[in-house]
Enzyme design. Sequence first.
Site, PDB file in Angstrom:
ATOM      1  N   SER A 463      18.437 -43.167 -32.945  1.00 23.12           N
ATOM      2  CA  SER A 463      18.416 -44.627 -32.973  1.00 23.12           C
ATOM      3  C   SER A 463      19.331 -45.135 -31.871  1.00 23.12           C
ATOM      4  CB  SER A 463      18.903 -45.141 -34.332  1.00 23.12           C
ATOM      5  OG  SER A 463      19.176 -46.529 -34.286  1.00 23.12           O
ATOM      6  N   TYR A 476      25.161 -45.137 -41.102  1.00 22.16           N
ATOM      7  CA  TYR A 476      23.906 -44.958 -40.386  1.00 22.16           C
ATOM      8  C   TYR A 476      24.161 -44.541 -38.930  1.00 22.16           C
ATOM      9  CZ  TYR A 476      19.261 -45.998 -38.519  1.00 22.16           C
ATOM     10  OH  TYR A 476      18.037 -45.915 -37.904  1.00 22.16           O
TER      11      TYR A 476
END
Length: 592
Positions: A463, A476
């Site tokens: 990501s 995350y």
Amino acid sequence: MIAADLHGGTPPPPLEHRVDAAGVRLAAVELGDRTAPTVVLLHGYPDTKEVWEEVAHRLAERLHVVAYDMRGAGASSAPAGGSAAYDLERLVDDFVAVTDAVVPGRAVHLVGHDWGSIAGWEMVTTPRLDGRVRSFTSISGPSLDHAGHWMRERLRRPGPSALAALAGQTRRSWYVAAFQLPLLPELFWRRVMARRWPEVLRRVEGVPAAAAQPAPTLAADAAHGLGLYRRNMRPRLRSPRPDAVTHVPVQLVVARRDHFVSPRLLDGVERWAPVLRRRTVDSGHWLPRTHPEQLAGWIEEFVGEVEAGTATAAPPAADPARPFAGRLVLVTGAGSGIGRATALAFADSGARVLAVDIDATAAERTAELARLCGATASALRADVADAEAMERLDRSIAADHGVVDVLVNNAGIGVAGSFLDTGVEEWRRVLDVNLWGVLHGCRLIARRMVDRGQGGHIVNVASAAAFTPSRTLPAYSTSKAAVLMLSECLRAELAPQGIGVTAVCPGFVSTNITRSTRFVGQSADEQERLRARSTRLYRRRNYPPERVAAAILRAVTRDAAVVPVTVEARAMHLLSRAAPGVLRALAKLDAL
């Protein structure tokens, strides 16, 4: 000459032939049982047929073997007419003359090394030889047409990976330019290199002393063979044939430490050879001298499969729009979003797809859609965070489908909220799925890729959060940063095995991850409000997962290392390198 049994016993003496081919007299020999399938061996530069000595005698135990000195080499005569007489078309004529004289009316299995392989590609891609060749084993010699297209494609899209691949091959091909010079290369071979050639083979290639002995005609052979480079290299690389496709089963032997042919130069050969088997070996360029037993084993196995009819089902045409034809692709988290889009993109490119998801119904729906694309697809259920489940999945895939060619570790979950509000269980779950899920896939599938020895590719979906710190995404971002670093480490370790590794880093993409993201430290009502708000914002961004899937396919084709996807991801990646202080300042903002 090819006459002595080098591994015990006394074989029947080889039969010698002298074949006339348009003014050139070619010296050929045959060994083995004439009733067995015939293998024709083509040598490279500056060798003679004697380079095949050990391979030929091993093959002759079960196959019929023919080898000949190419024009201007060994006991064959040199043509008149200078470099023009070494045109690839003339080499095809020589092959026709030899096979017509020695094995008339029979289709043969072709094996080529170096220039013998370059000539072999010409033979299996020219329509006039349709039906005369049953299979082709290519060793350290690419098609000049394929190489020309490979160079053009990388010059059209000169990214870092493409330029690095071009630079690597250019560095290996320095001698090609030197061979274009008049007189000097001939003088160098005759006065210097001919007597030093055995030492060069031993020191640079690790060729055993017994196998490094050159033919007594080496100096003349090397001088004559310069015509191959002068006649063919520049014209074919500049203007490659657009239809250089073969429907003959091809076995491609890739040497990882080849000093002259970069393994990257062989990327994308599948588009030109629909039925292709790759073999990868940790060796230099002269495999017939250094690995004769292994090479003979592979040739014999491949010929056996073709003769049995298990490797000949070529499609009617090679479609460049389906570059992954026949390759086995596994996608985790394939039930929706980026995973489903990626599975369908590979299916549309001809791949066999394995759609893996914790939701069996969603995985089956993806497989159904893939089958509508004309692909072979299967749905498999697995929790990527469960090590035992992933090991069972790995064993099942190996037994039912074979070794995966491309692995896409896509499964992931979202967790948002401050570090102090994120409990142990939330940390454990996000790391189990986002990091350990990737680790399990890489650990199991990469091992099978390495053991198979035919390369492969791993894509880990990270990501933009991997390089963009945020006070509201500590768990995350940490999990995705770990995936990014894992990918970089694996890329370095697996490159010698011909396995590429890519980290794909999307930005804001319209998927359902926002609907399942856990917002820690918030009430149930506030979590629902934040999920709905995030979903609206992602929809307003309107970046479809299909564009990420397209980026993944490009990354595999180009063997890219890190691929930021979306404008904001590329901007954050650039800032992380050029101005990390800016990102640190932005990280202090409360995104919630």
